[in-house]
Design a protein around this motif. Structure first.
Motif, PDB file in Angstrom:
ATOM      1  N   ALA A 113       0.837  -1.204   0.000  1.00 12.45           N
ATOM      2  CA  ALA A 113       0.000   0.000   0.000  1.00 12.45           C
ATOM      3  C   ALA A 113       0.871   1.253   0.000  1.00 12.45           C
ATOM      4  N   ASN A 114       1.954   1.219   0.757  1.00 10.08           N
ATOM      5  CA  ASN A 114       2.838   2.378   0.842  1.00 10.08           C
ATOM      6  C   ASN A 114       3.628   2.613  -0.443  1.00 10.08           C
ATOM      7  N   GLN A 115       3.720   1.588  -1.297  1.00  9.06           N
ATOM      8  CA  GLN A 115       4.412   1.743  -2.578  1.00  9.06           C
ATOM      9  C   GLN A 115       3.523   2.386  -3.644  1.00  9.06           C
ATOM     10  N   ARG A 116       2.223   2.416  -3.396  1.00  2.10           N
ATOM     11  CA  ARG A 116       1.308   2.950  -4.403  1.00  2.10           C
ATOM     12  C   ARG A 116       1.496   4.453  -4.562  1.00  2.10           C
ATOM     13  N   GLN A 117       1.504   4.910  -5.821  1.00  2.00           N
ATOM     14  CA  GLN A 117       1.674   6.338  -6.080  1.00  2.00           C
ATOM     15  C   GLN A 117       0.378   7.100  -5.828  1.00  2.00           C
ATOM     16  N   GLY A 118      -0.759   6.462  -6.055  1.00  6.30           N
ATOM     17  CA  GLY A 118      -2.035   7.135  -5.819  1.00  6.30           C
ATOM     18  C   GLY A 118      -2.284   8.288  -6.763  1.00  6.30           C
ATOM     19  N   THR A 119      -1.807   8.172  -8.001  1.00  9.69           N
ATOM     20  CA  THR A 119      -1.962   9.276  -8.958  1.00  9.69           C
ATOM     21  C   THR A 119      -3.103   9.056  -9.943  1.00  9.69           C
ATOM     22  N   GLN A 120      -3.885   7.972  -9.771  1.00  8.26           N
ATOM     23  CA  GLN A 120      -4.959   7.701 -10.709  1.00  8.26           C
ATOM     24  C   GLN A 120      -6.025   8.790 -10.627  1.00  8.26           C
ATOM     25  N   SER A 121      -6.589   9.147 -11.770  1.00  8.97           N
ATOM     26  CA  SER A 121      -7.589  10.213 -11.779  1.00  8.97           C
ATOM     27  C   SER A 121      -8.492  10.075 -12.998  1.00  8.97           C
ATOM     28  N   ALA A 122      -9.774  10.343 -12.807  1.00  6.48           N
ATOM     29  CA  ALA A 122     -10.739  10.357 -13.907  1.00  6.48           C
ATOM     30  C   ALA A 122     -11.721  11.500 -13.654  1.00  6.48           C
ATOM     31  N   LYS A 123     -12.415  11.927 -14.699  1.00  2.37           N
ATOM     32  CA  LYS A 123     -13.309  13.084 -14.576  1.00  2.37           C
ATOM     33  C   LYS A 123     -14.736  12.660 -14.238  1.00  2.37           C
ATOM     34  N   THR A 124     -15.344  13.408 -13.339  1.00  3.98           N
ATOM     35  CA  THR A 124     -16.764  13.215 -13.029  1.00  3.98           C
ATOM     36  C   THR A 124     -17.590  13.964 -14.069  1.00  3.98           C
ATOM     37  N   ARG A 125     -18.905  13.859 -13.992  1.00  6.70           N
ATOM     38  CA  ARG A 125     -19.753  14.533 -14.976  1.00  6.70           C
ATOM     39  C   ARG A 125     -19.658  16.056 -14.850  1.00  6.70           C
ATOM     40  N   ALA A 126     -19.196  16.532 -13.714  1.00  5.59           N
ATOM     41  CA  ALA A 126     -19.044  17.974 -13.537  1.00  5.59           C
ATOM     42  C   ALA A 126     -17.771  18.502 -14.190  1.00  5.59           C
ATOM     43  N   GLU A 127     -16.852  17.594 -14.540  1.00  3.44           N
ATOM     44  CA  GLU A 127     -15.551  18.013 -15.051  1.00  3.44           C
ATOM     45  C   GLU A 127     -15.355  17.768 -16.542  1.00  3.44           C
ATOM     46  N   VAL A 128     -16.170  16.881 -17.142  1.00  3.06           N
ATOM     47  CA  VAL A 128     -15.989  16.619 -18.573  1.00  3.06           C
ATOM     48  C   VAL A 128     -16.504  17.796 -19.389  1.00  3.06           C
ATOM     49  N   ARG A 129     -15.993  17.894 -20.603  1.00  9.17           N
ATOM     50  CA  ARG A 129     -16.362  19.009 -21.462  1.00  9.17           C
ATOM     51  C   ARG A 129     -17.751  18.772 -22.058  1.00  9.17           C
ATOM     52  N   GLY A 130     -18.514  19.853 -22.239  1.00  6.85           N
ATOM     53  CA  GLY A 130     -19.829  19.763 -22.874  1.00  6.85           C
ATOM     54  C   GLY A 130     -20.963  19.826 -21.873  1.00  6.85           C
ATOM     55  N   GLY A 131     -22.152  19.413 -22.326  1.00  3.81           N
ATOM     56  CA  GLY A 131     -23.304  19.368 -21.439  1.00  3.81           C
ATOM     57  C   GLY A 131     -24.039  20.686 -21.300  1.00  3.81           C
ATOM     58  N   GLY A 132     -23.743  21.631 -22.187  1.00  6.10           N
ATOM     59  CA  GLY A 132     -24.376  22.931 -22.049  1.00  6.10           C
ATOM     60  C   GLY A 132     -25.841  22.961 -22.485  1.00  6.10           C
ATOM     61  N   ARG A 133     -26.225  22.022 -23.313  1.00  2.00           N
ATOM     62  CA  ARG A 133     -27.624  22.015 -23.784  1.00  2.00           C
ATOM     63  C   ARG A 133     -28.130  20.584 -23.853  1.00  2.00           C
ATOM     64  N   LYS A 134     -29.429  20.482 -23.946  1.00  2.00           N
ATOM     65  CA  LYS A 134     -30.064  19.170 -24.060  1.00  2.00           C
ATOM     66  C   LYS A 134     -29.679  18.566 -25.412  1.00  2.00           C
ATOM     67  N   PRO A 135     -29.155  17.334 -25.440  1.00  2.00           N
ATOM     68  CA  PRO A 135     -28.636  16.775 -26.698  1.00  2.00           C
ATOM     69  C   PRO A 135     -29.713  16.513 -27.757  1.00  2.00           C
ATOM     70  N   PHE A 136     -30.916  16.185 -27.367  1.00  2.00           N
ATOM     71  CA  PHE A 136     -32.022  16.000 -28.323  1.00  2.00           C
ATOM     72  C   PHE A 136     -33.337  16.229 -27.583  1.00  2.00           C
ATOM     73  N   ARG A 137     -34.382  16.419 -28.342  1.00  2.00           N
ATOM     74  CA  ARG A 137     -35.661  16.764 -27.717  1.00  2.00           C
ATOM     75  C   ARG A 137     -36.189  15.627 -26.856  1.00  2.00           C
ATOM     76  N   GLN A 138     -37.070  16.002 -25.965  1.00  2.00           N
ATOM     77  CA  GLN A 138     -37.561  15.058 -24.965  1.00  2.00           C
ATOM     78  C   GLN A 138     -38.357  13.919 -25.581  1.00  2.00           C
ATOM     79  N   LYS A 139     -39.234  14.244 -26.524  1.00  2.00           N
ATOM     80  CA  LYS A 139     -40.150  13.228 -27.074  1.00  2.00           C
ATOM     81  C   LYS A 139     -40.033  13.138 -28.589  1.00  2.00           C
ATOM     82  N   GLY A 140     -40.504  12.021 -29.098  1.00  2.00           N
ATOM     83  CA  GLY A 140     -40.638  11.875 -30.539  1.00  2.00           C
ATOM     84  C   GLY A 140     -39.433  11.327 -31.266  1.00  2.00           C
ATOM     85  N   THR A 141     -38.350  11.036 -30.579  1.00  2.56           N
ATOM     86  CA  THR A 141     -37.165  10.520 -31.274  1.00  2.56           C
ATOM     87  C   THR A 141     -37.075   9.004 -31.191  1.00  2.56           C
ATOM     88  N   GLY A 142     -37.855   8.410 -30.296  1.00  2.00           N
ATOM     89  CA  GLY A 142     -37.762   6.972 -30.089  1.00  2.00           C
ATOM     90  C   GLY A 142     -36.608   6.587 -29.180  1.00  2.00           C
TER      91      GLY A 142
END
Length: 207
Positions: A42-71
């Motif tokens: 455990a003490n040898q582990r660097q602990g540098t792993q990292s990934a982005k949450t939904r708050a950190e990824v790029r995009g998401g400014g608008r609704k990707p497609f309309r709510q209904k009618g697309t199937g």
């Protein structure tokens, strides 16, 4: 005290040596060894792993497609973890994995590991280990003479650059000072090769 035969570099018997029972003759405590090995890794582990949450990824400014009618299912953002390129649920972040183990447990684990090597016949005591110059071929011949396993830990009392460099290019072989041993290395390597002077140093440091 346990009595173990000593060998010379040619693999011939060179007398016997008595090992202190407090270090080399106790009943091994597997729980202590497991705890200390786990702590070491455990003490040898660097602990540098990292990934982005939904708050950190790029995009998401608008609704990707309309709510209904697309199937398709309804979706409000491209950053949602269910979307390609979206965030990671419970994303790993940099952290410190280090933690401490009581000194008494460490000492018990070390004595247990050394005692297990003696009990299993995996300890090889040499009267001396000296090289006039760094020679991998000579070290390989010595290991063959003493019937060392493919994974061997060589323990010396003092640092000998010729010995260290002679063993450096042999796969599965590692050299270490008696004062710097750790339980993980003792357990991880099959053959525990120790010089007569290193035995005295071990008893001096760890008793």
């Amino acid at each position: 005290m346990a009595t173990v035969k000593m060998l010379n570099m040619a693999g011939q018997e060179a007398g016997t040596i008595e090992l202190n029972d407090e270090l080399f003759g106790i009943e091994p405590n597997e729980n202590a060894v497991h705890e200390v090995v786990k702590n070491y890794l455990a003490n040898q582990r660097q602990g540098t792993q990292s990934a982005k949450t939904r708050a950190e990824v790029r995009g998401g400014g608008r609704k990707p497609f309309r709510q209904k009618g697309t199937g398709r299912h309804r979706q409000g953002s491209t950053t949602d973890p269910s979307q390609i390129g979206g965030g990671i649920v419970f994303a790993p972040k940099p952290r410190d994995y280090r933690y401490s183990v009581p000194k008494k447990v460490k000492r018990l684990a070390l004595r247990s590991a050394l005692s297990a090597k003696v009990a299993d016949g995996e300890i090889i005591v040499l009267d001396e280990l000296k090289m006039d110059a760094p020679k991998t071929k000579e070290m390989a011949a010595t290991l063959k003479n003493i019937n060392a396993a493919n994974k061997a830990l060589i323990v010396t009392a003092e640092k000998d650059e010729n010995v260290v460099r002679s063993a450096a290019n042999i796969p599965g072989v590692r050299t270490v000072l008696a004062s710097n041993m750790n339980v993980y290395e003792i357990v991880n390597y099959t053959s525990f090769i120790v010089t007569q002077e290193a035995v005295k140093k071990i008893e001096e440091v760890y008793l």
